[in-house]
Design a protein around this motif. Structure first.
Motif, PDB file in Angstrom:
ATOM      1  N   LEU A   1     -15.970 -27.963   7.548  1.00  0.00           N
ATOM      2  CA  LEU A   1     -14.663 -28.087   6.972  1.00  0.00           C
ATOM      3  C   LEU A   1     -14.384 -26.869   6.680  1.00  0.00           C
ATOM      4  CD1 LEU A   1     -11.956 -29.569   6.191  1.00  0.00           C
ATOM      5  CD2 LEU A   1     -13.245 -30.453   4.412  1.00  0.00           C
TER       6      LEU A   1
ATOM      7  N   LEU B   1      -7.470 -37.230   5.064  1.00  0.00           N
ATOM      8  CA  LEU B   1      -6.353 -36.217   4.965  1.00  0.00           C
ATOM      9  C   LEU B   1      -5.112 -36.618   4.500  1.00  0.00           C
ATOM     10  CD1 LEU B   1      -6.955 -34.618   8.554  1.00  0.00           C
ATOM     11  CD2 LEU B   1      -8.071 -33.700   6.426  1.00  0.00           C
TER      12      LEU B   1
ATOM     13  N   SER C   1      -9.990 -26.654  15.143  1.00  0.00           N
ATOM     14  CA  SER C   1      -8.813 -27.267  15.335  1.00  0.00           C
ATOM     15  C   SER C   1      -8.342 -27.152  13.488  1.00  0.00           C
ATOM     16  CB  SER C   1      -8.633 -28.653  15.727  1.00  0.00           C
ATOM     17  OG  SER C   1      -9.458 -29.398  14.861  1.00  0.00           O
TER      18      SER C   1
ATOM     19  N   SER D   1      -8.632 -26.326   7.414  1.00  0.00           N
ATOM     20  CA  SER D   1      -7.722 -27.298   6.404  1.00  0.00           C
ATOM     21  C   SER D   1      -6.529 -26.246   5.889  1.00  0.00           C
ATOM     22  CB  SER D   1      -8.197 -28.114   5.502  1.00  0.00           C
ATOM     23  OG  SER D   1      -7.438 -28.696   4.472  1.00  0.00           O
TER      24      SER D   1
ATOM     25  N   LYS E   1       0.413 -25.750  10.046  1.00  0.00           N
ATOM     26  CA  LYS E   1      -0.337 -25.865  11.406  1.00  0.00           C
ATOM     27  C   LYS E   1      -0.164 -24.795  12.566  1.00  0.00           C
ATOM     28  CE  LYS E   1      -1.014 -30.866  11.024  1.00  0.00           C
ATOM     29  NZ  LYS E   1      -0.663 -32.075  12.065  1.00  0.00           N
TER      30      LYS E   1
ATOM     31  N   LYS F   1      -5.031 -39.418   8.207  1.00  0.00           N
ATOM     32  CA  LYS F   1      -6.087 -39.390   9.184  1.00  0.00           C
ATOM     33  C   LYS F   1      -7.460 -39.040   8.753  1.00  0.00           C
ATOM     34  CE  LYS F   1      -3.009 -37.910  13.178  1.00  0.00           C
ATOM     35  NZ  LYS F   1      -2.713 -36.746  13.977  1.00  0.00           N
ATOM     36  N   HIS F   2      -8.347 -39.365   9.402  1.00  0.00           N
ATOM     37  CA  HIS F   2      -9.665 -39.128   8.821  1.00  0.00           C
ATOM     38  C   HIS F   2     -10.610 -38.165   9.666  1.00  0.00           C
ATOM     39  CE1 HIS F   2      -8.827 -43.097   6.997  1.00  0.00           C
ATOM     40  NE2 HIS F   2      -9.472 -42.697   5.907  1.00  0.00           N
ATOM     41  N   ILE F   3     -11.355 -37.305   9.226  1.00  0.00           N
ATOM     42  CA  ILE F   3     -12.512 -36.747   9.888  1.00  0.00           C
ATOM     43  C   ILE F   3     -13.674 -37.559   9.504  1.00  0.00           C
ATOM     44  CG2 ILE F   3     -13.877 -34.517  10.210  1.00  0.00           C
ATOM     45  CD1 ILE F   3     -11.467 -32.947   9.012  1.00  0.00           C
TER      46      ILE F   3
ATOM     47  N   PHE G   1     -13.088 -27.561  11.483  1.00  0.00           N
ATOM     48  CA  PHE G   1     -11.878 -28.049  10.985  1.00  0.00           C
ATOM     49  C   PHE G   1     -11.352 -27.121   9.980  1.00  0.00           C
ATOM     50  CE2 PHE G   1     -14.045 -31.825  12.527  1.00  0.00           C
ATOM     51  CZ  PHE G   1     -13.053 -32.230  13.482  1.00  0.00           C
TER      52      PHE G   1
ATOM     53  N   CYS H   1      -6.324 -29.130  10.722  1.00  0.00           N
ATOM     54  CA  CYS H   1      -6.225 -30.570  10.250  1.00  0.00           C
ATOM     55  C   CYS H   1      -5.368 -31.013   9.298  1.00  0.00           C
ATOM     56  CB  CYS H   1      -8.007 -30.684   9.875  1.00  0.00           C
ATOM     57  SG  CYS H   1      -8.455 -30.264   8.430  1.00  0.00           S
TER      58      CYS H   1
ATOM     59  N   THR I   1     -20.824 -29.739  11.974  1.00  0.00           N
ATOM     60  CA  THR I   1     -19.509 -30.009  11.775  1.00  0.00           C
ATOM     61  C   THR I   1     -18.923 -29.351  10.553  1.00  0.00           C
ATOM     62  OG1 THR I   1     -19.622 -31.955  13.114  1.00  0.00           O
ATOM     63  CG2 THR I   1     -17.524 -31.540  11.546  1.00  0.00           C
TER      64      THR I   1
END
Length: 296
Positions: free
Chosen positions: A189, A245, A229, A214, A218, A249-251, A212, A231, A187
């Motif tokens: 970032l 974030l 995606s 960043s 968006k 929200k969290h990852i 993800f 994020c 995963t």
């Protein structure tokens, strides 16, 4: 690189210019387009290329060529970095530029000798380079004009993200990215959602578990893979890989971070009396970001 070769070509064809000298610290032409799989971590000294294996230009060849020197017609519009390097090598040969270039030579200082209006003289100190390390004594030559063509894609700009320096996973800048394979089943970032971040993200999505991206916006100009995606902006990263974030929200966990936040300008070889200032990534005093307004 491209800027130095283009400048040299036009200078040597201009009446009244008796000598053109190009200093190049590597052993070849091409600048940032010279690909190497090695990074600074591998070799212990700076690597100036930011190319990765599958990189193609993000501008079509139809708008990139130098005047009266088109790209080969058989190439696709968005050329591979190896084709770009070949183009620059062909350009240098076609215009007989190799004889003007002092390879393996690093400029250590550019200093204004006097201030006599348009007759300002410049002392350029330089020395030999082997394996990107200086050797031998420095020499100094005097020139009437100096053109700086050292590029700005070699010194990474790292973002100030809380926890990034204590994260236990992999952290690299896009400058050191070469291939997607090391990120297989991870995963990832990506911090920075402009051209490099989006392109690298899409490339590693073929083998990564999730990607993800960043960035502040968006909005995407292209359709993203299913496992990729956007994020939003990162507020904090803890050592275990949990990402907070700005949205709250969290990852839950990332295995690796690729930083794609651009590069810094570096003119450490310019003496203060050149009167070039770098402040907040802006260079002054330059007319149209090219010509020194006091010493044109």
């Amino acid at each position: 690189g491209a800027a130095g070769l283009c400048a040299a070509r036009h200078l040597r064809q201009r009446p009244g210019i008796t000598r053109v000298c190009v200093f190049e610290q590597s052993s070849v032409v091409g600048g940032t387009w010279v690909y190497t799989e090695k990074t600074a971590k591998d070799v212990g000294f700076p690597v100036y290329s930011s190319m990765y294996t599958n990189l193609r230009t993000n501008l079509p060849k139809e708008v990139m060529p130098f005047s009266a020197f088109p790209f080969p017609s058989h190439l696709p519009s968005f050329v591979h970095h190896s084709d770009m390097l070949q183009y620059l090598e062909n350009y240098a040969r076609h215009h007989d530029l190799y004889r003007l270039i002092r390879f393996n030579t690093r400029v250590t200082m550019v200093k204004r000798r006097n201030d006599d209006g348009l007759n300002t003289k410049w002392d350029v100190s330089y020395g030999g380079v082997r394996m990107m390390q200086d050797f031998g004594r420095n020499l100094t030559d005097s020139f009437d004009k100096v053109i700086v063509c050292n590029g700005h894609y070699s010194e990474p700009l790292m973002p100030k993200v809380k926890g990034l320096d204590t994260f236990n996973g992999t952290v690299i800048h896009s400058h050191d990215y070469r291939q997607p394979v090391p990120f297989t089943s991870q995963t990832v970032l990506i911090i920075g959602a402009a051209a490099s971040g989006t392109d690298i993200g899409m490339e590693i999505s073929d083998c990564a578990k999730a990607v993800f991206l960043s960035g502040r916006s968006k909005q995407r100009d292209c359709k993203l893979p299913q496992n990729m995606s956007v994020c939003g902006t990162v507020e904090q990263l803890d050592h275990s890989g949990k990402v907070l974030l700005e949205s709250g929200k969290h990852i839950e966990k990332v295995d690796a971070v690729i930083v794609c936040t651009g590069y810094c300008y570096n003119f450490d070889f310019l003496h203060p009396n050149c009167e070039v200032q770098l402040d907040d990534h802006r260079i002054t005093p330059l007319y149209k970001h090219i010509f020194h307004t006091k010493y044109p």
